[in-house]
Design an enzyme around this catalytic site. Structure first.
Site, PDB file in Angstrom:
ATOM      1  N   GLU A 101      44.548  37.382  38.110  1.00  0.00           N
ATOM      2  CA  GLU A 101      43.551  37.840  37.206  1.00  0.00           C
ATOM      3  C   GLU A 101      43.630  36.733  36.074  1.00  0.00           C
ATOM      4  O   GLU A 101      44.700  36.497  35.691  1.00  0.00           O
ATOM      5  CB  GLU A 101      44.003  39.282  36.547  1.00  0.00           C
ATOM      6  N   ASN A 160      37.980  39.300  33.391  1.00  0.00           N
ATOM      7  CA  ASN A 160      37.479  40.332  32.661  1.00  0.00           C
ATOM      8  C   ASN A 160      36.225  40.086  31.898  1.00  0.00           C
ATOM      9  O   ASN A 160      35.924  38.959  31.173  1.00  0.00           O
ATOM     10  CB  ASN A 160      38.558  40.683  31.551  1.00  0.00           C
ATOM     11  N   GLU A 178      36.211  42.466  36.399  1.00  0.00           N
ATOM     12  CA  GLU A 178      36.725  43.804  35.870  1.00  0.00           C
ATOM     13  C   GLU A 178      36.044  44.255  34.536  1.00  0.00           C
ATOM     14  O   GLU A 178      35.858  43.249  33.644  1.00  0.00           O
ATOM     15  CB  GLU A 178      38.262  43.569  35.201  1.00  0.00           C
ATOM     16  N   ASP A 215      38.532  48.651  34.974  1.00  0.00           N
ATOM     17  CA  ASP A 215      39.883  48.076  34.535  1.00  0.00           C
ATOM     18  C   ASP A 215      40.318  49.415  33.543  1.00  0.00           C
ATOM     19  O   ASP A 215      39.604  50.278  32.938  1.00  0.00           O
ATOM     20  CB  ASP A 215      39.577  47.050  33.769  1.00  0.00           C
ATOM     21  N   GLU A 263      48.503  48.462  37.079  1.00  0.00           N
ATOM     22  CA  GLU A 263      48.921  47.443  36.124  1.00  0.00           C
ATOM     23  C   GLU A 263      49.969  47.482  35.647  1.00  0.00           C
ATOM     24  O   GLU A 263      50.479  48.590  35.364  1.00  0.00           O
ATOM     25  CB  GLU A 263      47.797  47.251  35.044  1.00  0.00           C
TER      26      GLU A 263
HETATM   27  P1  C2E Z   1      43.906  43.782  30.714  1.00  0.00           P
HETATM   28  O1  C2E Z   1      42.639  43.318  31.635  1.00  0.00           O
HETATM   29  O2  C2E Z   1      44.131  44.943  31.259  1.00  0.00           O
HETATM   30  O3  C2E Z   1      44.958  42.757  31.182  1.00  0.00           O
HETATM   31  C1  C2E Z   1      46.140  42.917  31.298  1.00  0.00           C
HETATM   32  C2  C2E Z   1      47.017  42.849  30.233  1.00  0.00           C
HETATM   33  O4  C2E Z   1      48.211  43.423  30.246  1.00  0.00           O
HETATM   34  C3  C2E Z   1      47.220  41.341  30.107  1.00  0.00           C
HETATM   35  O5  C2E Z   1      47.454  41.226  28.559  1.00  0.00           O
HETATM   36  C4  C2E Z   1      48.594  41.247  30.411  1.00  0.00           C
HETATM   37  O6  C2E Z   1      49.187  39.937  29.837  1.00  0.00           O
HETATM   38  C5  C2E Z   1      49.243  42.283  30.326  1.00  0.00           C
HETATM   39  N1  C2E Z   1      50.488  42.825  31.355  1.00  0.00           N
HETATM   40  C6  C2E Z   1      50.412  42.499  32.259  1.00  0.00           C
HETATM   41  N2  C2E Z   1      51.418  42.833  33.097  1.00  0.00           N
HETATM   42  C7  C2E Z   1      52.156  43.522  31.858  1.00  0.00           C
HETATM   43  C8  C2E Z   1      53.260  44.261  31.949  1.00  0.00           C
HETATM   44  O7  C2E Z   1      54.140  44.317  32.882  1.00  0.00           O
HETATM   45  N3  C2E Z   1      53.824  44.789  30.735  1.00  0.00           N
HETATM   46  C9  C2E Z   1      53.072  44.873  29.810  1.00  0.00           C
HETATM   47  N4  C2E Z   1      53.455  45.087  28.615  1.00  0.00           N
HETATM   48  N5  C2E Z   1      51.865  43.867  29.721  1.00  0.00           N
HETATM   49  C10 C2E Z   1      51.516  43.473  31.064  1.00  0.00           C
HETATM   50  P2  C2E Z   1      46.785  40.067  27.641  1.00  0.00           P
HETATM   51  O8  C2E Z   1      46.551  38.927  28.512  1.00  0.00           O
HETATM   52  O9  C2E Z   1      47.174  40.352  26.365  1.00  0.00           O
HETATM   53  O10 C2E Z   1      44.974  40.866  27.798  1.00  0.00           O
HETATM   54  C11 C2E Z   1      44.619  41.924  26.983  1.00  0.00           C
HETATM   55  C12 C2E Z   1      43.248  42.470  27.438  1.00  0.00           C
HETATM   56  O11 C2E Z   1      42.611  41.524  26.955  1.00  0.00           O
HETATM   57  C13 C2E Z   1      43.177  42.406  28.838  1.00  0.00           C
HETATM   58  O12 C2E Z   1      43.647  43.738  29.414  1.00  0.00           O
HETATM   59  C14 C2E Z   1      41.558  42.290  28.879  1.00  0.00           C
HETATM   60  O13 C2E Z   1      41.170  43.648  28.678  1.00  0.00           O
HETATM   61  C15 C2E Z   1      41.342  41.401  27.715  1.00  0.00           C
HETATM   62  N6  C2E Z   1      40.739  40.044  28.177  1.00  0.00           N
HETATM   63  C16 C2E Z   1      41.924  39.096  28.695  1.00  0.00           C
HETATM   64  N7  C2E Z   1      40.993  38.047  28.811  1.00  0.00           N
HETATM   65  C17 C2E Z   1      39.797  38.178  28.655  1.00  0.00           C
HETATM   66  C18 C2E Z   1      38.630  37.537  28.916  1.00  0.00           C
HETATM   67  O14 C2E Z   1      38.511  36.481  29.342  1.00  0.00           O
HETATM   68  N8  C2E Z   1      37.225  38.128  28.485  1.00  0.00           N
HETATM   69  C19 C2E Z   1      37.296  39.626  28.072  1.00  0.00           C
HETATM   70  N9  C2E Z   1      36.185  40.094  27.788  1.00  0.00           N
HETATM   71  N10 C2E Z   1      38.619  40.223  27.897  1.00  0.00           N
HETATM   72  C20 C2E Z   1      39.776  39.403  28.359  1.00  0.00           C
HETATM   73 MG    MG Z   2      43.803  46.425  32.597  1.00  0.00          MG
HETATM   74 MG    MG Z   3      41.630  43.337  33.263  1.00  0.00          MG
END
Ligand code: C2E
Ligand code: MG
Ligand code: MG
Length: 558
Positions: free
Chosen positions: A318, A373, A405, A435, A492
């Site tokens: 992802e 995403n 997603e 998602d 996730e």
């Molecule tokens: P998401 O799509 O639900 O992504 C998963 C988030 O959970 C990611 O945070 C990831 O680092 C975190 N995560 C994964 N495994 C674990 C775990 O075991 N424990 C915990 N505590 N966290 C975990 P991240 O990278 O901070 O992303 C947060 C959200 O930001 C994402 O949720 C997604 O909704 C959004 N996002 C990230 N990249 C993009 C993008 O390029 N475009 C858009 N529109 N949204 C994005």
């Molecule tokens: Mg998610």
């Molecule tokens: Mg996601």
């Protein structure tokens, strides 16, 4: 209460030349009347005496010439009287027109509230009035939430009706010593006088305002729904802050507080706190840094492993956006994505990252998928499907390896547009995941209306699977839902081996989480894949064909 509630009559006011002419005519008319009265007195006695003598004693003949002059006199006096009445009416009308002109200059023509031009004076007067009784002035900045959406959706006539109704609902809640104004667009301001220490009463009023403004507005068969964010600031006149200065301070502080209310989720009120100023400054800096950082390549894709929970094999990655800021280090998407959305940069940011990710993913084993995403705002863009397909063509990347997603919030948007867009993407072979499932209250019915390929259980349930009974029941429910709808599931946020063991009991899932590693840079992914012999064999070029030409936005909209 001051709000200039009478609406304008829209009269055109007399020009100076016309009024001069009229004044001349009035003067002549006045001269004629005076002359007529003098003549009446002079001739009247002689003629009337002659007439009475003739009628009573039968002697003498009244002078015909004088009698005619008298009749003319009477006619002149009647004419003069009528002119006098007309004159009075004209003066009254002129006065009314002047008042209307004055009101027009001071009020907002649509809602009848005070306008920005007249606000300063009225506010200063209110502040002075509060000062005489030792009270405080409370300023409430009211800004409608998503008014633009409602305007775009239902048209400007409904938008106008919403503004008029909003003004009336606010006015209905105002107290005796208060004023309200429309500052333009969908922004209103109320200033009220309260005794010091009336916070509870003020908050009660703010709640009433929020409730009143959240009630749907019916207009021409359309039901418009808006809410309001309210910022509150209070202050009293003092030696160091004269009325004018206090008015400006209150306007600024209530605006800052209103902005916070928006950031905290809209449809609420917030009191001004000095720390908000710092936050606002930080926010402005953030916006500028995003604008500058994007062309400088500070936004980069990181990748989180996705695995088959049964076999432990990597199935794909992802892509997660990261901002590598030279001043602040690595910044989470949870901070900058909402800002990029608000300042209209989300499409540019997302597409830049997707094209970088496609280049990275081309070096991976072709069996590995890439998930990206997508913001709900991008799904509203009717050209999104075209642009995504263009990126795929440019990168020569097979659409079947791409998964997008979308979060549950998309389901609350214009579902028709979202469905057409998703269908169009699916026709190209792109897969669609829902998602963060479980956090957005989407119903089963909503889930059925969109052809998803996968649901992802939100990490908040997975990470607490062993510690929270509710999480476990939710995961069980989602698993049986997935089985029932033949929808594969990804869990996730798997952080520990215990959670993995517990999860497996619910069925066969794909999964991701810190147990399998934290998100990695493109280079780190390459190294890891090289270790597992999961890099692409050379020259992947020209091996992918696209199913059909991208559909036009018109087809997507239909
Ligand atoms: P998401 O799509 O639900 O992504 C998963 C988030 O959970 C990611 O945070 C990831 O680092 C975190 N995560 C994964 N495994 C674990 C775990 O075991 N424990 C915990 N505590 N966290 C975990 P991240 O990278 O901070 O992303 C947060 C959200 O930001 C994402 O949720 C997604 O909704 C959004 N996002 C990230 N990249 C993009 C993008 O390029 N475009 C858009 N529109 N949204 C994005
Ligand atoms: Mg998610
Ligand atoms: Mg996601």
């Amino acid at each position: 209460m001051t709000n200039g509630s009478e609406h304008s009559a829209g009269k055109e006011f007399s020009k100076p030349v016309a009024s001069l002419e009229r004044a001349e005519r009035d003067l002549i008319a006045l001269g004629i009347i005076v002359a007529a009265i003098i003549l009446f007195v002079g001739t009247g006695s002689t003629v009337l005496t002659g007439i009475v003598r003739k009628w009573v004693y039968g002697i003498g003949n009244p002078d015909t010439l004088l009698a005619n002059a008298l009749i003319l006199n009477i006619a002149l006096i009647i004419f003069g009287w009528r002119r006098y009445v007309e004159l009075n009416r004209e003066i009254a009308e002129r006065r009314k027109a002047e008042l209307t002109a004055q009101r027009l200059a001071h009020t907002d023509a649509l809602t009848g509230c005070l306008n920005r031009r007249s606000l300063d004076d009225s506010l200063a007067a209110l502040i002075d009035s509060a000062d005489t009784t030792g009270d405080e002035v409370i300023m409430m900045m009211i800004d409608l939430d998503k008014f633009k959406n409602s305007n775009d959706l239902h048209g400007h006539h409904v938008g106008d009706a919403v503004l008029i109704e909003t003004a009336q609902r606010i006015e209905a809640l105002m107290t005796e010593r208060s004023l309200m104004a429309r500052l333009g667009g969908d922004e209103f301001i109320c200033a009220l006088i309260f005794a010091p220490g009336s916070e509870t009463a003020i908050e009660r009023l703010a709640v009433q305002l929020n409730d009143a403004l959240a009630r749907p507005i019916e207009c021409k068969g359309v039901r418009a729904e808006v809410t309001a964010s309210i910022g509150i600031a209070s202050g009293a006149k003092g030696a160091v802050n004269p009325a004018g200065q206090l008015a400006q301070d209150l306007l600024h502080r209530s605006d800052v507080a209103m902005y916070q209310a928006k950031r905290r989720g809209r449809n609420r009120f917030c009191w001004f706190e000095p720390s908000m100023e710092t936050e606002l400054r930080f926010r402005n800096e953030l916006e500028n840094s995003i604008r500058e950082g994007l062309p400088r390549g500070e936004f980069v894709p990181y990748y989180e492993k996705q695995v088959d929970l049964e076999t432990g094999e990597i199935t794909g990655f992802e892509m997660l956006a990261r901002w590598v800021s030279p001043r602040r280090g690595v910044i989470s998407p949870e901070i900058f994505i909402p800002v990029a959305e608000e300042i209209g940069l989300i499409s540019e940011l997302s597409e830049t990252l997707i094209s970088l990710a496609l280049q990275d993913a081309k070096s991976w084993d072709p069996r590995l998928t890439l998930s990206v995403n997508i913001s709900p705002l991008q799904l509203r863009d009717t050209w999104f499907a075209q642009r995504l397909l263009k990126l795929l063509v440019e990168a020569n990347f097979p659409p079947t390896r791409l998964e997008i997603e979308i979060t549950e919030t998309c389901l609350h948007e214009n579902i028709g547009v979202v469905r057409s867009l998703i269908t169009s993407l699916k026709n190209q072979g792109i897969r669609i995941s829902l998602d963060d499932f479980g956090t957005g209250y989407s119903s089963l019915a909503q889930l059925r209306t969109l052809p998803f390929d996968r649901i992802k259980i939100d990490r908040s349930f997975v990470s607490t699977l062993n510690s929270n009974a509710d999480s476990s029941s939710i995961i069980e429910a989602i698993s049986s839902l997935g089985r029932g709808m033949a929808l594969p599931i990804t869990a996730e946020g798997i952080e520990s081996a215990e959670v993995l063991v517990a999860l497996r009991k619910f069925g066969t899932f794909k999964g991701q989480g810190y147990l399998y590693g934290k998100p990695l840079t493109g280079q780190e992914v390459m190294s890891e894949l090289a270790e597992h012999k999961l890099l692409s064999p050379q020259s992947p070029a020209d091996q992918y064909l696209f199913a059909e030409e991208p559909e036009s936005p018109a087809a997507i909209n239909s």
